[in-house]
Design a protein around this motif. Sequence first.
Motif, PDB file in Angstrom:
ATOM      1  N   ALA A 178       1.654   8.381  -7.620  1.00 33.13           N
ATOM      2  CA  ALA A 178       3.092   8.152  -7.506  1.00 33.13           C
ATOM      3  C   ALA A 178       3.850   9.400  -7.933  1.00 33.13           C
ATOM      4  O   ALA A 178       3.336  10.218  -8.708  1.00 33.13           O
ATOM      5  CB  ALA A 178       3.508   6.960  -8.360  1.00 33.13           C
ATOM      6  N   PHE A 179       5.078   9.525  -7.433  1.00 36.37           N
ATOM      7  CA  PHE A 179       5.890  10.675  -7.822  1.00 36.37           C
ATOM      8  C   PHE A 179       7.365  10.293  -7.826  1.00 36.37           C
ATOM      9  O   PHE A 179       7.767   9.269  -7.276  1.00 36.37           O
ATOM     10  CB  PHE A 179       5.648  11.865  -6.893  1.00 36.37           C
ATOM     11  N   VAL A 180       8.145  11.131  -8.489  1.00 37.51           N
ATOM     12  CA  VAL A 180       9.594  11.006  -8.474  1.00 37.51           C
ATOM     13  C   VAL A 180      10.172  12.325  -7.991  1.00 37.51           C
ATOM     14  O   VAL A 180       9.645  13.402  -8.311  1.00 37.51           O
ATOM     15  CB  VAL A 180      10.154  10.641  -9.871  1.00 37.51           C
ATOM     16  N   GLU A 181      11.233  12.254  -7.191  1.00 35.58           N
ATOM     17  CA  GLU A 181      11.976  13.432  -6.776  1.00 35.58           C
ATOM     18  C   GLU A 181      13.364  13.368  -7.389  1.00 35.58           C
ATOM     19  O   GLU A 181      14.082  12.373  -7.208  1.00 35.58           O
ATOM     20  CB  GLU A 181      12.084  13.505  -5.258  1.00 35.58           C
ATOM     21  N   GLU A 182      13.737  14.387  -8.127  1.00 32.20           N
ATOM     22  CA  GLU A 182      15.076  14.483  -8.708  1.00 32.20           C
ATOM     23  C   GLU A 182      15.358  15.939  -9.044  1.00 32.20           C
ATOM     24  O   GLU A 182      14.437  16.721  -9.298  1.00 32.20           O
ATOM     25  CB  GLU A 182      15.204  13.611  -9.958  1.00 32.20           C
ATOM     26  N   ASN A 183      16.632  16.289  -9.000  1.00 34.81           N
ATOM     27  CA  ASN A 183      17.060  17.663  -9.287  1.00 34.81           C
ATOM     28  C   ASN A 183      16.333  18.684  -8.417  1.00 34.81           C
ATOM     29  O   ASN A 183      16.013  19.793  -8.866  1.00 34.81           O
ATOM     30  CB  ASN A 183      16.845  17.992 -10.771  1.00 34.81           C
ATOM     31  N   VAL A 222       0.803  -1.220   0.000  1.00 40.17           N
ATOM     32  CA  VAL A 222       0.000   0.000   0.000  1.00 40.17           C
ATOM     33  C   VAL A 222       0.839   1.275   0.000  1.00 40.17           C
ATOM     34  O   VAL A 222       0.345   2.350  -0.348  1.00 40.17           O
ATOM     35  CB  VAL A 222      -0.985   0.019   1.183  1.00 40.17           C
ATOM     36  N   LEU A 223       2.099   1.171   0.419  1.00 37.24           N
ATOM     37  CA  LEU A 223       3.025   2.303   0.367  1.00 37.24           C
ATOM     38  C   LEU A 223       4.386   1.776  -0.066  1.00 37.24           C
ATOM     39  O   LEU A 223       4.781   0.675   0.326  1.00 37.24           O
ATOM     40  CB  LEU A 223       3.187   2.980   1.733  1.00 37.24           C
ATOM     41  N   GLY A 224       5.104   2.568  -0.852  1.00 41.53           N
ATOM     42  CA  GLY A 224       6.436   2.153  -1.246  1.00 41.53           C
ATOM     43  C   GLY A 224       7.348   3.324  -1.536  1.00 41.53           C
ATOM     44  O   GLY A 224       6.900   4.339  -2.081  1.00 41.53           O
ATOM     45  N   VAL A 225       8.617   3.187  -1.145  1.00 39.16           N
ATOM     46  CA  VAL A 225       9.653   4.166  -1.466  1.00 39.16           C
ATOM     47  C   VAL A 225      10.840   3.413  -2.050  1.00 39.16           C
ATOM     48  O   VAL A 225      11.287   2.408  -1.481  1.00 39.16           O
ATOM     49  CB  VAL A 225      10.108   4.948  -0.218  1.00 39.16           C
ATOM     50  N   VAL A 226      11.323   3.890  -3.188  1.00 40.36           N
ATOM     51  CA  VAL A 226      12.501   3.327  -3.841  1.00 40.36           C
ATOM     52  C   VAL A 226      13.466   4.476  -4.102  1.00 40.36           C
ATOM     53  O   VAL A 226      13.164   5.379  -4.887  1.00 40.36           O
ATOM     54  CB  VAL A 226      12.137   2.632  -5.170  1.00 40.36           C
ATOM     55  N   LEU A 227      14.612   4.435  -3.456  1.00 43.40           N
ATOM     56  CA  LEU A 227      15.628   5.469  -3.623  1.00 43.40           C
ATOM     57  C   LEU A 227      16.828   4.891  -4.357  1.00 43.40           C
ATOM     58  O   LEU A 227      17.374   3.864  -3.944  1.00 43.40           O
ATOM     59  CB  LEU A 227      16.074   6.011  -2.266  1.00 43.40           C
ATOM     60  N   ALA A 228      17.237   5.550  -5.431  1.00 41.94           N
ATOM     61  CA  ALA A 228      18.473   5.214  -6.136  1.00 41.94           C
ATOM     62  C   ALA A 228      19.483   6.304  -5.797  1.00 41.94           C
ATOM     63  O   ALA A 228      19.563   7.332  -6.482  1.00 41.94           O
ATOM     64  CB  ALA A 228      18.236   5.134  -7.636  1.00 41.94           C
ATOM     65  N   PRO A 229      20.253   6.137  -4.722  1.00 43.51           N
ATOM     66  CA  PRO A 229      21.071   7.248  -4.225  1.00 43.51           C
ATOM     67  C   PRO A 229      22.162   7.700  -5.192  1.00 43.51           C
ATOM     68  O   PRO A 229      22.467   8.887  -5.258  1.00 43.51           O
ATOM     69  CB  PRO A 229      21.654   6.709  -2.915  1.00 43.51           C
ATOM     70  N   ALA A 230      22.751   6.775  -5.935  1.00 39.62           N
ATOM     71  CA  ALA A 230      23.799   7.162  -6.875  1.00 39.62           C
ATOM     72  C   ALA A 230      23.243   7.931  -8.062  1.00 39.62           C
ATOM     73  O   ALA A 230      23.924   8.780  -8.645  1.00 39.62           O
ATOM     74  CB  ALA A 230      24.548   5.924  -7.360  1.00 39.62           C
ATOM     75  N   LEU A 231      21.998   7.637  -8.423  1.00 41.75           N
ATOM     76  CA  LEU A 231      21.342   8.311  -9.540  1.00 41.75           C
ATOM     77  C   LEU A 231      20.571   9.547  -9.086  1.00 41.75           C
ATOM     78  O   LEU A 231      20.053  10.298  -9.915  1.00 41.75           O
ATOM     79  CB  LEU A 231      20.387   7.351 -10.256  1.00 41.75           C
ATOM     80  N   LYS A 232      20.459   9.719  -7.775  1.00 41.40           N
ATOM     81  CA  LYS A 232      19.752  10.850  -7.173  1.00 41.40           C
ATOM     82  C   LYS A 232      18.302  10.910  -7.647  1.00 41.40           C
ATOM     83  O   LYS A 232      17.769  11.972  -7.975  1.00 41.40           O
ATOM     84  CB  LYS A 232      20.489  12.165  -7.459  1.00 41.40           C
TER      85      LYS A 232
END
Length: 261
Positions: free
Chosen positions: A138-143, A117-127
Amino acid sequence: MKMDAYASLLEKLLPIAHDAGNAIMNIYGGNIDVRTKSDASPVTEADELAEALILPALQALDRGIPIVAEEQAAAGNTPKTGDRFWLVDPLDGTKEFINRNGEFTVNIALIENGVPVLGVVLAPALKRLFAGGLGLGAFVEENGERKAIQCRPVPAAGLTVVASRSHGDEAALARFLAGAKVASQTSAGSSLKLCLLAAGEADVYPRLGPTMEWDIAAGDAVLRAAGGQLITLDNKPMVYGKPNFANPHFSAWGLRAGDRF
């Protein structure tokens, strides 16, 4: 749980993922000591340190929710889950981490009645951070920006297929795609493949090999929130909380889920 409670809880997961990501990146920049677990898969200090940060942070949110985490499970420490539990993969794509290609992720998912029901996926090297939840989108955070994402209709040119970089089976993939109109095929590591579908950057991800629930739960939550679906090969939604937390083969889809070809 009401939508505002889901939304509040999702926001509290973001700094937890970032803290784990920062710890991983500190190790990524130096020497990486690789060991082998009993299942022959690799593990590093980064896997263990990230998990050691995530677990108490989740317990601080609600001590009543059990946590199933990859490295704890590998050590034989798996709690009884019930209808509501966390699934954590502190560093999905350990091989990608070791190879320093950037395609590794921190994964945190909340499961309720077998559904992520909830999910977070962080790609730290790709920011890049992907997140989503039931009824939240859903959303993406970058830059430094946050933008909503959603799965796309399949382009007229055909499917963009994303496959595993480290666990590929070309013959099985060819059989699965037989008769499909394929525009392109690309490879990616870790749960990023599910997030590419959620962001409308790909259309299908067939996984015709073994995975565990913590490998895919957070990405599945993001994908479902973006309008996609992850289904078993008999066209049933993936269910979580299975014995031993092992998954059957599956395919993940954008807006063509269930429609196949």
